[in-house]
Design an enzyme around this catalytic site. Sequence first.
Site, PDB file in Angstrom:
ATOM      1  N   LYS A  84      -4.361   9.513  10.888  1.00 37.93           N
ATOM      2  CA  LYS A  84      -3.031  10.064  10.611  1.00 37.93           C
ATOM      3  C   LYS A  84      -2.630  11.169  11.586  1.00 37.93           C
ATOM      4  O   LYS A  84      -1.461  11.337  11.902  1.00 37.93           O
ATOM      5  CB  LYS A  84      -2.969  10.600   9.176  1.00 37.93           C
ATOM      6  CG  LYS A  84      -3.014   9.508   8.112  1.00 37.93           C
ATOM      7  CD  LYS A  84      -1.771   8.644   8.156  1.00 37.93           C
ATOM      8  CE  LYS A  84      -1.750   7.627   7.015  1.00 37.93           C
ATOM      9  NZ  LYS A  84      -0.619   6.675   7.169  1.00 37.93           N
ATOM     10  N   SER A 126     -10.108   3.471   9.827  1.00 41.92           N
ATOM     11  CA  SER A 126      -8.959   4.372   9.924  1.00 41.92           C
ATOM     12  C   SER A 126      -9.217   5.744   9.320  1.00 41.92           C
ATOM     13  O   SER A 126      -8.556   6.716   9.668  1.00 41.92           O
ATOM     14  CB  SER A 126      -7.747   3.732   9.251  1.00 41.92           C
ATOM     15  OG  SER A 126      -8.066   3.371   7.924  1.00 41.92           O
ATOM     16  N   GLU A 152       5.711  12.751   2.856  1.00 40.58           N
ATOM     17  CA  GLU A 152       5.207  12.026   1.690  1.00 40.58           C
ATOM     18  C   GLU A 152       3.729  11.750   1.931  1.00 40.58           C
ATOM     19  O   GLU A 152       3.293  11.670   3.079  1.00 40.58           O
ATOM     20  CB  GLU A 152       5.969  10.710   1.532  1.00 40.58           C
ATOM     21  CG  GLU A 152       5.477   9.534   2.407  1.00 40.58           C
ATOM     22  CD  GLU A 152       5.633   9.736   3.911  1.00 40.58           C
ATOM     23  OE1 GLU A 152       6.327  10.690   4.330  1.00 40.58           O
ATOM     24  OE2 GLU A 152       5.023   8.961   4.677  1.00 40.58           O
TER      25      GLU A 152
END
Lengths: 407, 271
Positions: free
Chosen positions: A100, A389, A122
């Site tokens: 991220k 990830s 969010e």
Amino acid sequence: MTDDMRTNSLRNGPNASGHFGDGLGGRFVAETLMPLILELDDAYKAAKADPAFHKELVFYLKDYVGRPSPLWFARRLTEHCGGAKLYMKREELNHTGSHKLNNVMGQILLARRMGRSRIVAETGAGQHGVATATVCALFDMQCVIYMGATDVERQQPNVFRMKLLGAEVIPVTAGAGTLKDAMNEAMRDWVANVHDTYFLVGTVAGPHPYPAMVRDFQSVIGDETKTQMQEKEGRLPDVIVAAIGGGSNAMGIFHPFLDDPSVRLIGVEAAGHGLDSGKTAASIERGKRGVMHGNRTYLLQDENGQITEAHSISAGLDYPGVGPEHSWLHEIGRAEYVGATDDEALDAFQLSTRTEGIIPALESAHAIAYATKIAPTLSSDTLLVINISGRGDKDINTVADHLGVTL
Amino acid sequence: MSRIARRFAALKKAGRGALIPYLEACDPDFETSLALLRAMPEAGADLIEIGMPFSDPSADGPIIQLAARRGLKAGATLPRLFEMVRAFRKHDNETPVILMGYLNPVEAYGMLRFCEDASHAGIDGLIIVDMPPEEAGTMLACAAENGLDIIRLVAPTTDDKRLKLVLSHASGFVYYVSITGITGTRSASDADLEAALPRLRKATDLPVAIGFGIRTPEQAAAASRIADGAVVASALLSTLAGTLDAKDRATADTLPKVLKQLRELAAAVRA
């Protein structure tokens, strides 16, 4: 290659109005936000063309995020499965523990260029929220994170991390209290605070330019993978497998390979209790085209066009939509989209932990589940990359719960 | 001349602006919302806006979100909504009815079919919140073919260059979103509104209605004086919500209380 040499490239999308293929993507927002979306588009275009912006981003990616992330040959997992040679792209080693931060770093630098002082975002699993809170601490900006109340419950460690980093975490009780509802609330906040606020979207969805911009910032994953595989094996990988919620880690590793037709791209959606159980988050496999959160894409919805609740054990995949570029890659058949269930992800979570000593996020465990399922069917010279990830520390409570262990 | 144009022309002659109340379809149930719709013109509604419930109303505040949720729970669908307007039209062929909602249910129904059925039911105009002019091509064609006005939202953030684009696709009237925010939260001051209107007047001959944040009779009177109409939504919906029982069912108070508030708003607009 120059842009005009790539007229047949699959990497040129979207068009100027933000559309992929036949009407996917676009900008479906209320008029109050339209001028802001257009301003953002201009600002991003200018930043993209500015070498100083890239230089700054590269600096932070290297010295703060910790890039490049390694491409790890997973020997024991390969031996366990038999068949394809399994590599792991170690995005979980980034600062804050997931992919991220790649996108967040790019967008926070853009927000600073735009003179914004307040960030709203969010979050589902909390990975994007933590990454956002982190850069807000780094750059001394006000940070407000919207998170579904259900997700606040199941991702307590991340909620506390965000608070430690100085963010205000606002639980959203509308709907099922998951990522979709957090996204609605973040958009409402943005509409109400347009003068100073930057909406830092965490995935490749939302109104244009977000899907393209987030993809661009995440493409560092695929670019590195390409170089690293060249160094290790002297060629392109054959298969790339990545988990899909909104689809940012998958888009990031897929995009640099779109024009390499020999590379199979496989997106693994969260099948929840099973693709046909009615409790799933598989938007491409079980959804239809529709419009929500600013873009036209595949959505889980009923026959009246009401969006239905998604289900996944993984909060980060628990979203009834998907990025529009994935919808397009699905429609043109460039990428394959499959599902892995909650149980398969839990098994893969433990398998990765025991064989490689790598505790993956439950999101990433979906990719591991599908990769290890197909690995035995592939020849031993097949090079398969799994995008790890995120790391799974945040999920140990959920996993313990499902294994019947009280911590 | 459309019902909307006729109504605004008549009000102009009468020297006052329009009061445009809002109700959410099937909130809290089909019969109650139909009864409310039927009673609204007599209570002072000049035009009526009906909300099409959507699961994810991202431009709406908590009051309309809850109304939409009640409507959906009570089985609101587009066919039910059309049925409601057809029933209304049996007794009222003059009061313009405008649908307000989000694009996805409309697309799921089929855009052309939606416009045909809406027109046949007696609906006059459409406000699709998340359909900016840039994405409205197909809808404009379908709506025009069926005599439906596409009412455009203009916001304080809409700059002059964009205003031209937005208004080039507008018909019926222009809906000025008086604040940068979601429905039912804060209110613009009269001074803000006075300042905003000349810019719109210069850009369009269409009537202008003001919405978002109009709650009191005084605010409605000011907005309808400054512009050509005032939309009142969340204030009426919160009154309605306040009359429901613990299970969100209508009570004997529901209609009288909402209509009483509407009469007070109308009296102020007409004063």
